[in-house]
Design a protein around this motif. Sequence first.
Motif, PDB file in Angstrom:
ATOM      1  N   LEU A 257     -38.792 -30.993  59.410  1.00 41.65           N
ATOM      2  CA  LEU A 257     -38.346 -30.810  60.793  1.00 41.65           C
ATOM      3  C   LEU A 257     -36.900 -30.361  60.820  1.00 41.65           C
ATOM      4  O   LEU A 257     -36.130 -30.669  59.907  1.00 41.65           O
ATOM      5  N   GLN A 258     -36.545 -29.653  61.864  1.00 41.04           N
ATOM      6  CA  GLN A 258     -35.138 -29.310  62.099  1.00 41.04           C
ATOM      7  C   GLN A 258     -34.660 -30.127  63.286  1.00 41.04           C
ATOM      8  O   GLN A 258     -35.189 -30.000  64.388  1.00 41.04           O
ATOM      9  N   GLU A 259     -33.669 -30.985  63.041  1.00 38.68           N
ATOM     10  CA  GLU A 259     -33.184 -31.837  64.127  1.00 38.68           C
ATOM     11  C   GLU A 259     -32.380 -31.024  65.133  1.00 38.68           C
ATOM     12  O   GLU A 259     -31.472 -30.280  64.784  1.00 38.68           O
ATOM     13  N   ARG A 260     -32.770 -31.177  66.386  1.00 40.21           N
ATOM     14  CA  ARG A 260     -31.989 -30.589  67.475  1.00 40.21           C
ATOM     15  C   ARG A 260     -32.160 -31.515  68.676  1.00 40.21           C
ATOM     16  O   ARG A 260     -33.071 -31.361  69.482  1.00 40.21           O
ATOM     17  N   GLY A 261     -31.278 -32.508  68.740  1.00 39.85           N
ATOM     18  CA  GLY A 261     -31.411 -33.547  69.752  1.00 39.85           C
ATOM     19  C   GLY A 261     -30.885 -33.163  71.113  1.00 39.85           C
ATOM     20  O   GLY A 261     -30.427 -32.039  71.353  1.00 39.85           O
ATOM     21  N   GLU A 262     -30.926 -34.138  72.012  1.00 35.71           N
ATOM     22  CA  GLU A 262     -30.451 -33.919  73.386  1.00 35.71           C
ATOM     23  C   GLU A 262     -28.983 -33.490  73.391  1.00 35.71           C
ATOM     24  O   GLU A 262     -28.561 -32.716  74.252  1.00 35.71           O
ATOM     25  N   SER A 263     -28.221 -33.995  72.421  1.00 36.72           N
ATOM     26  CA  SER A 263     -26.786 -33.674  72.381  1.00 36.72           C
ATOM     27  C   SER A 263     -26.533 -32.182  72.204  1.00 36.72           C
ATOM     28  O   SER A 263     -25.504 -31.664  72.665  1.00 36.72           O
ATOM     29  N   PHE A 264     -27.463 -31.477  71.561  1.00 36.94           N
ATOM     30  CA  PHE A 264     -27.313 -30.040  71.326  1.00 36.94           C
ATOM     31  C   PHE A 264     -27.188 -29.288  72.650  1.00 36.94           C
ATOM     32  O   PHE A 264     -26.455 -28.300  72.759  1.00 36.94           O
TER      33      PHE A 264
END
Length: 580
Positions: A257-264
């Motif tokens: 997976l590539q992490e791309r959270g809400e903070s992005f």
Amino acid sequence: MNLLQQVSTICSQALQDAFPEIKDTHAQFVEVSQSTQPQFGHYQCNSAMKLAKVLQKPPRVIANEIVAKLQSPFISKIEIAGPGFINITLDEKFLEKSSNQILNDPRLGVNRTTPAQNIIIDFSSPNTAKEMHVGHLRSTIIGDCLARVLEFQGNNVLRLNHIGDWGTAFGMLIAFLKRNHPNVLTGEENTDLTHLVGWYKESKALFDNDPAFKLTSQQEVVKLQSGDAEAKKAWEIICEISRKAYQEIYDLLNIKLQERGESFYNPQLAGIVAELEAKGLVEISDGAKCIFLEGFKNREGDALPLMVQKSDGGFNYDTTDMAAIKQRVQEEKGDRLIYVTDAGQATHFDMIFKAAEKAGYVDPSKVKTEHVPFGLVLGEDGKKFKTRSGTTERLMDLLDNAIIEAEKILREKNPGLSEEEIKHIAHVLGISAVKYADLSCHRTSNYVFSYERMLRFDGNTAAFLMYSYVRAEGIKRRTGANIDELKRAATITLTHPSEVTLALHLLRFEETLDSVSADLLPNRLCDYLYGLAENFNAFFRDCRVEGTPEEKSRLLLCELFATTMKLGLDLLGVETVEKM
């Protein structure tokens, strides 16, 4: 072009030739499916029933006219059954030739999607500072399976992990850690997610009951959102502790997976709201900025709002998801956006998709947006799956227990295995059993989680499929044949009905993958592989391989079966072993 498409093309041409008056609309009347029973042939055309009202003729009369035009060198028999079903049997020589073609094709006859699509799959998505639990299992493995199938078909797939890593919770946790465990936030004290979860619970209790702590927490949120260096460092440490724990699970499950959270998306949120206001989509409701969409109402029958900014000026999931869908279309150039979450979020995503269309972020003629909902994992009591103490099951505990249960079964069934073999096979079997038990169920249904049932060596289980694969590999090993040389020197010939049935099933692999990618239902691949294993076992029962005149041909059929089964299981995310 898969087998179903080939038969459909022939039937389509027959319809045009038989009834030129519907030539421009014939496509809507072409209905071809796999036959449900062997006595009905291999495929069934049901177009006559659909055409009866239009042509004002009895379906059987229409079926006769279609059959008169239905000609193809790879069809051996055509029969009309019942009111007008057209049963089609494929020629055995055609099946032979096609089997030999895919035997020498590393892709087993599966064509690449042309042109390749940019597909974004949003799945797994745990919350920072919280344990992954059984509720995350379905999103993670369903999303991974869909990604694997779509990637194999030649698409460009972006696997996104939309982590919950922003918001009020972090203000609470930072305030708590500053007061009670300051060395954690400076990196001088190491800790793990278990401690972090406990501290989060304590901070939540303080937030709810201590006004002074609540104010401090809110101030920490403001600092974090404004880019304060100290707050950001503390946030990064909390995220890294969580990330490390999640990665252990992803490694165990072999998930990428590539992490791309809400903070992005946080820097984009104010601009999103301003843009939506400028387009006239926002209304003020009780001080909050909302989008009201036709057809969405709450239980009381009132209009249901999509809230893009709260009355206190804060943002929420709706805002983040609007920013995400815009970014995924405009920057990632996504052609197909897939969101794998529980069924409870269906209305939320319906509203996001509709709002994104109204905002001009999504052109439905160019971009396909899909929510992939799934049901609950239930315990043996039929209720939501929990531990004996009544708490939600940690995902890591569930997986560890599956490996332990698999090891117990292996020690009973095959005490001759070495300790190293038992440990390896138990690991593979335990994880595979959990994955397959989930994926083999229709994803919108709830299912009962049972170690005993999922680790059985009979029925529709990972163990049964893996055992069939091991059996085929064992046949090849016992003969000592060099399969690569055999491929060059011999061909598959189909002389027994069980060989024909197995070959036909093998040739439907591409057809199955096309179905999975179209409807995003992994259970169709599981059903295909279960049927494949059953057909192989029938072949094994009826057709001796070793020491027969047909040995070379049947070894090649075993090789084609094993290659297909291994690839199919890999697309499910299920590993195979060479002995059990």
